[in-house]
Write a protein that holds these residues in place. Structure first.
Motif, PDB file in Angstrom:
ATOM      1  N   LEU A 113     -25.963  11.116  76.585  1.00  0.00           N
ATOM      2  CA  LEU A 113     -27.223  11.749  77.006  1.00  0.00           C
ATOM      3  C   LEU A 113     -26.999  13.197  77.430  1.00  0.00           C
ATOM      4  CD1 LEU A 113     -28.948   8.896  79.055  1.00  0.00           C
ATOM      5  CD2 LEU A 113     -29.714   9.860  76.874  1.00  0.00           C
ATOM      6  N   GLN A 114     -25.975  13.438  78.230  1.00  0.00           N
ATOM      7  CA  GLN A 114     -25.685  14.805  78.667  1.00  0.00           C
ATOM      8  C   GLN A 114     -25.312  15.689  77.480  1.00  0.00           C
ATOM      9  OE1 GLN A 114     -26.269  16.099  81.650  1.00  0.00           O
ATOM     10  NE2 GLN A 114     -27.062  14.088  82.162  1.00  0.00           N
ATOM     11  N   LEU A 115     -24.522  15.146  76.582  1.00  0.00           N
ATOM     12  CA  LEU A 115     -24.134  15.892  75.388  1.00  0.00           C
ATOM     13  C   LEU A 115     -25.369  16.243  74.561  1.00  0.00           C
ATOM     14  CD1 LEU A 115     -21.987  17.049  73.503  1.00  0.00           C
ATOM     15  CD2 LEU A 115     -21.677  14.738  72.569  1.00  0.00           C
ATOM     16  N   GLY A 116     -26.245  15.267  74.382  1.00  0.00           N
ATOM     17  CA  GLY A 116     -27.477  15.520  73.631  1.00  0.00           C
ATOM     18  C   GLY A 116     -28.323  16.607  74.270  1.00  0.00           C
ATOM     19  N   ARG A 117     -28.440  16.566  75.585  1.00  0.00           N
ATOM     20  CA  ARG A 117     -29.244  17.590  76.284  1.00  0.00           C
ATOM     21  C   ARG A 117     -28.657  18.987  76.107  1.00  0.00           C
ATOM     22  NH1 ARG A 117     -29.549  13.432  80.825  1.00  0.00           N
ATOM     23  NH2 ARG A 117     -31.490  12.366  80.356  1.00  0.00           N
ATOM     24  N   ASP A 130     -27.965  13.053  67.024  1.00  0.00           N
ATOM     25  CA  ASP A 130     -26.863  12.094  66.879  1.00  0.00           C
ATOM     26  C   ASP A 130     -26.390  11.584  68.241  1.00  0.00           C
ATOM     27  OD1 ASP A 130     -26.867  12.312  64.117  1.00  0.00           O
ATOM     28  OD2 ASP A 130     -25.201  13.747  64.053  1.00  0.00           O
ATOM     29  N   ALA A 131     -26.255  12.494  69.200  1.00  0.00           N
ATOM     30  CA  ALA A 131     -25.795  12.093  70.531  1.00  0.00           C
ATOM     31  C   ALA A 131     -26.807  11.154  71.186  1.00  0.00           C
ATOM     32  CB  ALA A 131     -25.559  13.325  71.408  1.00  0.00           C
ATOM     33  N   PHE A 132     -28.093  11.493  71.089  1.00  0.00           N
ATOM     34  CA  PHE A 132     -29.121  10.620  71.662  1.00  0.00           C
ATOM     35  C   PHE A 132     -29.135   9.264  70.956  1.00  0.00           C
ATOM     36  CE2 PHE A 132     -31.317  14.768  72.840  1.00  0.00           C
ATOM     37  CZ  PHE A 132     -30.968  14.683  74.179  1.00  0.00           C
ATOM     38  N   LYS A 141     -32.786   0.738  76.401  1.00  0.00           N
ATOM     39  CA  LYS A 141     -33.631   1.117  77.546  1.00  0.00           C
ATOM     40  C   LYS A 141     -33.553   2.611  77.859  1.00  0.00           C
ATOM     41  CE  LYS A 141     -31.732  -2.297  79.765  1.00  0.00           C
ATOM     42  NZ  LYS A 141     -31.190  -3.153  80.793  1.00  0.00           N
ATOM     43  N   LEU A 142     -32.548   3.270  77.332  1.00  0.00           N
ATOM     44  CA  LEU A 142     -32.379   4.700  77.585  1.00  0.00           C
ATOM     45  C   LEU A 142     -33.321   5.569  76.748  1.00  0.00           C
ATOM     46  CD1 LEU A 142     -28.497   4.896  77.812  1.00  0.00           C
ATOM     47  CD2 LEU A 142     -30.148   4.952  79.683  1.00  0.00           C
ATOM     48  N   LEU A 143     -34.019   4.966  75.833  1.00  0.00           N
ATOM     49  CA  LEU A 143     -34.912   5.740  74.968  1.00  0.00           C
ATOM     50  C   LEU A 143     -35.891   6.572  75.786  1.00  0.00           C
ATOM     51  CD1 LEU A 143     -35.666   6.398  72.049  1.00  0.00           C
ATOM     52  CD2 LEU A 143     -37.259   4.465  72.117  1.00  0.00           C
ATOM     53  N   SER A 144     -36.343   6.060  76.911  1.00  0.00           N
ATOM     54  CA  SER A 144     -37.292   6.806  77.746  1.00  0.00           C
ATOM     55  C   SER A 144     -36.665   8.066  78.355  1.00  0.00           C
ATOM     56  CB  SER A 144     -37.840   5.915  78.865  1.00  0.00           C
ATOM     57  OG  SER A 144     -36.797   5.550  79.747  1.00  0.00           O
ATOM     58  N   GLN A 145     -35.335   8.138  78.413  1.00  0.00           N
ATOM     59  CA  GLN A 145     -34.659   9.315  78.958  1.00  0.00           C
ATOM     60  C   GLN A 145     -34.359  10.382  77.905  1.00  0.00           C
ATOM     61  OE1 GLN A 145     -31.363   8.470  81.595  1.00  0.00           O
ATOM     62  NE2 GLN A 145     -32.225   6.457  82.058  1.00  0.00           N
ATOM     63  N   VAL A 146     -34.618  10.032  76.657  1.00  0.00           N
ATOM     64  CA  VAL A 146     -34.402  10.970  75.557  1.00  0.00           C
ATOM     65  C   VAL A 146     -35.613  11.895  75.476  1.00  0.00           C
ATOM     66  CG1 VAL A 146     -34.162  11.146  73.040  1.00  0.00           C
ATOM     67  CG2 VAL A 146     -32.953   9.335  74.301  1.00  0.00           C
ATOM     68  N   PRO A 147     -35.375  13.213  75.346  1.00  0.00           N
ATOM     69  CA  PRO A 147     -36.516  14.126  75.210  1.00  0.00           C
ATOM     70  C   PRO A 147     -37.445  13.710  74.072  1.00  0.00           C
ATOM     71  CG  PRO A 147     -34.484  15.352  75.506  1.00  0.00           C
ATOM     72  CD  PRO A 147     -34.093  13.914  75.332  1.00  0.00           C
ATOM     73  N   ASP A 152     -37.946   9.659  68.113  1.00  0.00           N
ATOM     74  CA  ASP A 152     -38.007   8.966  66.813  1.00  0.00           C
ATOM     75  C   ASP A 152     -36.631   8.883  66.167  1.00  0.00           C
ATOM     76  OD1 ASP A 152     -40.705   8.469  67.034  1.00  0.00           O
ATOM     77  OD2 ASP A 152     -41.311  10.214  65.831  1.00  0.00           O
ATOM     78  N   ALA A 153     -35.899   9.990  66.202  1.00  0.00           N
ATOM     79  CA  ALA A 153     -34.564  10.008  65.609  1.00  0.00           C
ATOM     80  C   ALA A 153     -33.628   9.059  66.360  1.00  0.00           C
ATOM     81  CB  ALA A 153     -34.006  11.419  65.609  1.00  0.00           C
ATOM     82  N   ALA A 154     -33.757   9.000  67.686  1.00  0.00           N
ATOM     83  CA  ALA A 154     -32.870   8.171  68.494  1.00  0.00           C
ATOM     84  C   ALA A 154     -33.181   6.697  68.361  1.00  0.00           C
ATOM     85  CB  ALA A 154     -32.962   8.591  69.963  1.00  0.00           C
ATOM     86  N   ASP A 155     -34.386   6.380  67.934  1.00  0.00           N
ATOM     87  CA  ASP A 155     -34.832   4.981  67.875  1.00  0.00           C
ATOM     88  C   ASP A 155     -34.569   4.354  66.505  1.00  0.00           C
ATOM     89  OD1 ASP A 155     -35.891   2.694  68.976  1.00  0.00           O
ATOM     90  OD2 ASP A 155     -37.947   3.203  68.479  1.00  0.00           O
TER      91      ASP A 155
END
Length: 156
Positions: A113-117, A130-132, A141-147, A152-155
């Motif tokens: 998550l930090q890397l993705g941010r 990719d990181a997300f 459950k972390l999907l809600s923490q993704v910007p 969509d890409a993370a899911d």
């Protein structure tokens, strides 16, 4: 040698307890004593780094974390702490450290998550996605923490 190891282990435990009890100066003394016995003790260098960071001595903290990483390049706590320290001042170095941490533990979702941010802030959207995606693959459950723009890409 065995007695020295026992002494340094006891001092490390003492230092950790002092940190828990809000006695960072006492903890720093214990960490320095450990380093007198074992200059290659990554945990003592890391503990000193946390204390230096707490007191705003960022250059010293970074040097302490680097010493821990010289001893163990895969020391997850030092990788993450130094990356956190550098996220604003040197985001490229922070990204490099987070990539090393992610390679060390591919299931460390907070690292991804930090890397993705950081990658998103640098405009490196494909890499951020990719990181997300890796974080969400481990724990959906972390999907809600993704910007929002990366959800969509993370899911997938």
């Amino acid at each position: 040698m065995a007695g020295s190891t026992k002494s340094s282990d006891a001092l490390l435990r003492s230092a950790l307890q002092r940190q828990v009890n809000q006695d960072p100066l006492g903890a720093a003394q214990d960490y320095r004593r450990v380093l007198e016995m074992d200059p290659r003790n990554k945990k003592a260098w890391y503990g000193l780094g946390l204390i230096d960071q707490q007191y705003g001595r960022m250059a010293d903290a970074r040097a302490d974390f680097e010493k821990a990483l010289d001893i163990d390049p895969h020391f997850m706590s030092a990788l993450y702490s130094e990356a956190y320290l550098l996220r604003s001042s040197d985001p490229d170095r922070a990204i490099e450290l987070l990539r090393r941490a992610a390679a060390t533990d591919p299931k460390a979702t907070s690292i991804h998550l930090q890397l993705g941010r950081l990658l998103a802030e640098k405009g490196r959207k494909d890499e951020a996605g990719d990181a997300f995606r890796r974080a969400v693959a481990v724990d959906h459950k972390l999907l809600s923490q993704v910007p929002e723009e990366f959800r969509d890409a993370a899911d997938q």
